[in-house]
Design an enzyme around this catalytic site. Structure first.
Site, mmCIF file in Angstrom:
data_model
loop_
_atom_site.group_PDB
_atom_site.id
_atom_site.type_symbol
_atom_site.label_atom_id
_atom_site.label_comp_id
_atom_site.label_asym_id
_atom_site.label_seq_id
_atom_site.Cartn_x
_atom_site.Cartn_y
_atom_site.Cartn_z
ATOM 1 N N GLY A 1 0.540 -1.241 0.106
ATOM 2 C CA GLY A 1 0.084 0.096 0.108
ATOM 3 C C GLY A 1 0.701 1.313 -0.098
ATOM 4 O O GLY A 1 0.212 2.407 -0.086
ATOM 5 N N ASP B 1 -9.406 -6.985 0.811
ATOM 6 C CA ASP B 1 -8.086 -7.279 1.451
ATOM 7 C C ASP B 1 -8.426 -7.283 2.862
ATOM 8 O O ASP B 1 -7.778 -6.543 3.889
ATOM 9 C CB ASP B 1 -7.130 -6.172 1.374
ATOM 10 C CG ASP B 1 -5.639 -6.690 1.545
ATOM 11 O OD1 ASP B 1 -5.766 -7.852 1.509
ATOM 12 O OD2 ASP B 1 -4.558 -6.019 1.144
#
Length: 526
Positions: free
Chosen positions: A189, A277
């Site tokens: 990320g 996720d």
């Protein structure tokens, strides 16, 4: 990856024979078979579109989802078409005789239905589901149902352990015949953040075994394998990889050829398009891959920030405890490090730009990004403390000495040469030829950087497929900027990519400019 079925599996019917035909379509981790609507086998066997079929050729079997076509230019009436991956798995030539029949329903479907209904599953349920997923017995619809059910009715920690364990048991499991075998992983990320390419040579130079197999980018502008590929070959036969690891104590390679946790690869293909996720699936994905790769000790990086995967410290602590619980049950020694995820790490976003940053850190170039250096040293230090001869708290200083002395650079050069070096020069990186700069609309201090937006701009510019494409940051959090000063430079190889990236940057620059006192709190590393 070999996803062929064991010899005793499959249908009991007498299969019909057709000529195998390679259909040049990349269906991304889904086996797809194609039959013409007027094919006699299609009509006689009562096949339906999207149903599961079993294909046999040359003593091998695979499962595939059936698509029906009306264009004889794609598949003729006497042919059985297969997508790229499916065709490669059978390992035969075009025109080879192949047979097709109805596949037996996946045996774990009742367990899937119970999970959809919100029930708790046991170890055997998860093992059955994961085994069927790895063998491609689930359709995309069934895979999606499983992913969504696990996300909606969040798995409890025992279920996360059961799922992780099941994913580790299916597929290859490496044994390096040493202890400890160390690794480092980030939950992702954060653009840039190529710490693994610094941690591995530091730790390997110390003498610890660190076989780093990494993924390619799926939704990010570059993965570790994409960036390392700028410097050396990352697609190596496992036998050669094993030689490199034993000789040099480390490697930086793509893990796609190792057949580690194959069910995870299938699930990711569904999770990413859905932007799912969940904590449980993240833990199972990461820990199953690390255990299958033979790791005994793992340093896990959890970045926290407003545009990171984890947005708050309480959320990070909950995720940390889940990782620690599952890792302990599976016999993996884990050290979780919570880090600052408010902005990209390093200056470059994209394979060539990130490789430039890594080599500048290794070569002590004054232009090297200090945040990348410091974070890599912290993570490498924690990993060095897995060595029983290193006292707790001494790892950072040892890592810094290895980097500053040039031993890490020498080790990286040895690994690059062993993997087939490509002659990269960080002073003249092969950047994409087209570029534009994004300017600050007002003067002040950089108080916010949007990780997601900058990653999106870099992707639109062509990264990672175009190695030289991406975003080069010209300022970071806390730095003063004048109105009209450049914030970052975007590189692209094609006019269309450049224009897509330009339009995205016009919609949102990805930078917030304000007063110094508005700078968000710096998260403390643990």
């Amino acid at each position: 990856m070999d996803n062929t079925l064991p010899p005793d599996s499959g249908c009991e019917c007498e299969p019909a024979t057709l000529q195998l035909h390679r259909v040049a379509i990349d269906t991304y981790r889904e086996n797809v078979a194609y039959l013409h609507r007027d094919c006699a086998v299609y009509r006689a066997e009562g096949f339906q579109a999207l149903s599961k079929v079993e294909v046999r050729a040359n003593g091998r079997r695979i499962l595939a989802s059936l698509n029906v076509v009306d264009d004889a230019g794609i598949v003729g009436c006497n042919q059985l078409g297969l997508s790229e991956d499916a065709f490669a798995q059978l390992g035969v030539a075009n025109g080879h005789p192949a047979s097709i029949c109805q596949a037996e329903p996946a045996g774990s479907i009742p367990a899937l239905h119970r999970k959809i209904a919100g029930e708790r599953l046991d170890r055997e349920d998860f093992r059955a589901i994961v085994r069927d997923i790895a063998e491609h017995r689930y359709s995309k619809i069934e895979l999606t149902a499983f992913v969504v059910a696990c996300n909606q009715g969040e798995l409890d920690r025992e279920e996360v352990y059961f799922l992780s364990d099941a994913m580790t048991q299916v597929g290859r499991r490496l044994d390096w015949h040493e202890h400890p075998v160390v690794d480092k992983h980030c939950i992702g990320g954060i653009p840039g953040n190529r710490t693994s390419m610094l941690v591995v040579p530091i730790v390997a130079a110390h003498g610890m075994l660190c076989p780093k197999t990494s993924s390619r980018a799926i939704t990010s502008p570059a993965g570790t394998a994409d960036t390392m590929e700028v410097l050396a070959n990352v697609e190596l036969p496992f036998a050669r990889l094993e030689e490199i690891v034993h000789e040099h104590r480390g490697c930086l390679a793509w893990g796609g050829t190792s057949e580690l946790s194959p069910a995870d690869d299938v699930l990711i293909a569904v999770e990413r398009p859905l932007s799912i996720d969940s904590p449980g699936q993240m833990v199972a994905s990461i820990l199953s891959k690390k255990l299958a790769a033979g790791s005994t000790h793992l340093v896990l990086d959890i970045p926290v920030g407003p545009t990171a995967k984890v947005r708050s410290m309480p959320e990070a602590q909950r995720l940390r405890k889940l990782f620690e619980f599952v890792a302990a049950r599976m016999g993996l020694t884990l050290d979780v490090v919570i880090t600052d995820g408010r902005q990209p790490v390093g200056n470059g976003i994209g394979p060539v730009l990130e490789a430039r940053d890594v080599m500048r850190v290794l070569e002590h170039d004054p232009r090297a990004p200090n945040d990348l250096r410091q974070k890599a040293l912290r993570l490498a230090g924690r990993m060095l403390e897995f060595d029983p001869d290193v006292r707790g708290g001494d790892g950072f200083a040892i890592a810094r000495d290895i980097l500053d002395s040039g031993r890490a650079l020498a080790k990286m050069q040895a690994i690059i040469a062993a993997q087939g070096g490509r002659g990269f020069d960080h002073n003249a990186p092969a950047l994409a030829p087209l570029s534009f700069e994004v300017m600050a609309a007002q003067g002040g201090v950089v108080i916010g950087i949007d990780n997601l937006q900058l990653a999106r701009i870099a992707r639109l510019a062509g990264a990672p497929k175009v190695q030289g494409a991406g975003v080069d940051l010209l300022c970071k959090l806390g730095e003063p900027v004048a109105a009209g000063a450049p914030l970052y430079r975007v590189y692209a190889a094609y006019p269309a990519d450049l224009e897509f990236a330009r339009q995205a940057s016009q919609r949102s620059v990805g930078f917030a400019i304000g007063r110094a006192e508005e700078l968000p709190h710096l998260f403390v590393e643990f």
